[in-house]
Design a protein around this motif. Sequence first.
Motif, PDB file in Angstrom:
ATOM      1  N   VAL A 121      96.197 -52.084  18.105  1.00 53.75           N
ATOM      2  CA  VAL A 121      95.886 -52.502  16.728  1.00 53.75           C
ATOM      3  C   VAL A 121      97.099 -53.191  16.120  1.00 53.75           C
ATOM      4  CG1 VAL A 121      95.278 -51.708  14.414  1.00 53.75           C
ATOM      5  CG2 VAL A 121      94.145 -50.707  16.402  1.00 53.75           C
ATOM      6  N   ALA A 122      98.282 -52.620  16.307  1.00 52.82           N
ATOM      7  CA  ALA A 122      99.503 -53.212  15.755  1.00 52.82           C
ATOM      8  C   ALA A 122      99.735 -54.614  16.319  1.00 52.82           C
ATOM      9  CB  ALA A 122     100.700 -52.314  16.045  1.00 52.82           C
ATOM     10  N   ALA A 123      99.446 -54.811  17.596  1.00 48.47           N
ATOM     11  CA  ALA A 123      99.592 -56.140  18.199  1.00 48.47           C
ATOM     12  C   ALA A 123      98.614 -57.128  17.566  1.00 48.47           C
ATOM     13  CB  ALA A 123      99.377 -56.059  19.709  1.00 48.47           C
ATOM     14  N   ALA A 124      97.393 -56.684  17.308  1.00 46.47           N
ATOM     15  CA  ALA A 124      96.410 -57.544  16.646  1.00 46.47           C
ATOM     16  C   ALA A 124      96.851 -57.876  15.223  1.00 46.47           C
ATOM     17  CB  ALA A 124      95.037 -56.868  16.642  1.00 46.47           C
TER      18      ALA A 124
ATOM     19  N   VAL B 158      99.331 -49.708   9.112  1.00 40.69           N
ATOM     20  CA  VAL B 158      98.155 -49.467   9.949  1.00 40.69           C
ATOM     21  C   VAL B 158      97.653 -48.068   9.616  1.00 40.69           C
ATOM     22  CG1 VAL B 158      97.287 -49.196  12.299  1.00 40.69           C
ATOM     23  CG2 VAL B 158      98.952 -51.001  11.795  1.00 40.69           C
ATOM     24  N   ASP B 159      96.402 -47.986   9.186  1.00 39.77           N
ATOM     25  CA  ASP B 159      95.764 -46.710   8.873  1.00 39.77           C
ATOM     26  C   ASP B 159      94.651 -46.436   9.875  1.00 39.77           C
ATOM     27  OD1 ASP B 159      97.381 -46.769   6.639  1.00 39.77           O
ATOM     28  OD2 ASP B 159      95.745 -46.668   5.179  1.00 39.77           O
ATOM     29  N   VAL B 160      94.209 -45.196   9.903  1.00 39.36           N
ATOM     30  CA  VAL B 160      93.087 -44.799  10.744  1.00 39.36           C
ATOM     31  C   VAL B 160      92.126 -43.991   9.877  1.00 39.36           C
ATOM     32  CG1 VAL B 160      92.362 -43.430  12.737  1.00 39.36           C
ATOM     33  CG2 VAL B 160      94.502 -44.722  12.828  1.00 39.36           C
ATOM     34  N   ILE B 161      90.840 -44.250  10.049  1.00 37.42           N
ATOM     35  CA  ILE B 161      89.819 -43.415   9.413  1.00 37.42           C
ATOM     36  C   ILE B 161      88.976 -42.815  10.531  1.00 37.42           C
ATOM     37  CG2 ILE B 161      87.781 -43.344   7.947  1.00 37.42           C
ATOM     38  CD1 ILE B 161      89.089 -45.279   6.126  1.00 37.42           C
ATOM     39  N   LEU B 162      88.896 -41.480  10.526  1.00 37.10           N
ATOM     40  CA  LEU B 162      88.135 -40.741  11.524  1.00 37.10           C
ATOM     41  C   LEU B 162      86.863 -40.215  10.879  1.00 37.10           C
ATOM     42  CD1 LEU B 162      91.134 -38.732  13.013  1.00 37.10           C
ATOM     43  CD2 LEU B 162      90.109 -40.822  13.932  1.00 37.10           C
TER      44      LEU B 162
ATOM     45  N   HIS C 102      91.417 -39.769   6.502  1.00 37.64           N
ATOM     46  CA  HIS C 102      92.185 -41.003   6.372  1.00 37.64           C
ATOM     47  C   HIS C 102      93.644 -40.713   6.729  1.00 37.64           C
ATOM     48  CE1 HIS C 102      93.223 -44.698   3.631  1.00 37.64           C
ATOM     49  NE2 HIS C 102      93.763 -44.791   4.832  1.00 37.64           N
ATOM     50  N   ILE C 103      94.102 -41.291   7.817  1.00 36.58           N
ATOM     51  CA  ILE C 103      95.486 -41.134   8.246  1.00 36.58           C
ATOM     52  C   ILE C 103      96.229 -42.386   7.804  1.00 36.58           C
ATOM     53  CG2 ILE C 103      97.046 -40.825  10.197  1.00 36.58           C
ATOM     54  CD1 ILE C 103      94.602 -39.607  11.703  1.00 36.58           C
ATOM     55  N   THR C 104      97.123 -42.242   6.852  1.00 38.78           N
ATOM     56  CA  THR C 104      97.858 -43.394   6.331  1.00 38.78           C
ATOM     57  C   THR C 104      99.103 -43.642   7.171  1.00 38.78           C
ATOM     58  OG1 THR C 104      99.073 -42.044   4.754  1.00 38.78           O
ATOM     59  CG2 THR C 104      97.028 -43.030   3.981  1.00 38.78           C
ATOM     60  N   ASN C 105      99.424 -44.917   7.316  1.00 38.77           N
ATOM     61  CA  ASN C 105     100.623 -45.333   8.039  1.00 38.77           C
ATOM     62  C   ASN C 105     100.700 -44.658   9.411  1.00 38.77           C
ATOM     63  OD1 ASN C 105     102.785 -47.064   8.007  1.00 38.77           O
ATOM     64  ND2 ASN C 105     104.206 -45.552   7.209  1.00 38.77           N
ATOM     65  N   ALA C 106      99.628 -44.767  10.168  1.00 38.72           N
ATOM     66  CA  ALA C 106      99.495 -44.076  11.449  1.00 38.72           C
ATOM     67  C   ALA C 106     100.379 -44.663  12.545  1.00 38.72           C
ATOM     68  CB  ALA C 106      98.043 -44.106  11.904  1.00 38.72           C
ATOM     69  N   TRP C 107     100.749 -45.934  12.428  1.00 39.74           N
ATOM     70  CA  TRP C 107     101.560 -46.573  13.469  1.00 39.74           C
ATOM     71  C   TRP C 107     102.981 -46.747  12.978  1.00 39.74           C
ATOM     72  CZ3 TRP C 107     102.336 -47.326  18.277  1.00 39.74           C
ATOM     73  CH2 TRP C 107     103.194 -48.341  18.720  1.00 39.74           C
TER      74      TRP C 107
END
Length: 116
Positions: free
Chosen positions: A76-79, A96-100, A109-114
């Motif tokens: 995701v970070a590369a994209a 980069v966040d993630v929603i599970l 909601h995981i904020t600043n996951a990368w």
Amino acid sequence: MKRKLAEQSGRQAERWASVWLRLKGWKVLAQRVKTPRGEIDLICRRSGIVAFVEVKFRKRAVDLDHAIDAYRLKRVAAAVECVAHEYVRDGEDMRVDVILLAPGVLPRHITNAWQP
């Protein structure tokens, strides 16, 4: 057939995530952005932050803990590197966040996951 059902579940999860983010005050700028390095599910803005969001859906909430890993986040970070300049304005931060998502539980909601 399983791949088609997984694709449909993923698209529905992205729609749920975008509605949930809107309810939390985010503006959805783009969905399913394809780049040479991969796809970004959602791109959102709120209060000077642009979030590039990876959405993961699992049929069982217990499986959410293993839905995302460093390899997927790195993709995701590369994209994001390919398109960030199109969405992030001067003075804005990006992350980069993630929603599970899973049936019967609130979105996680995981904020600043990368963090490279």
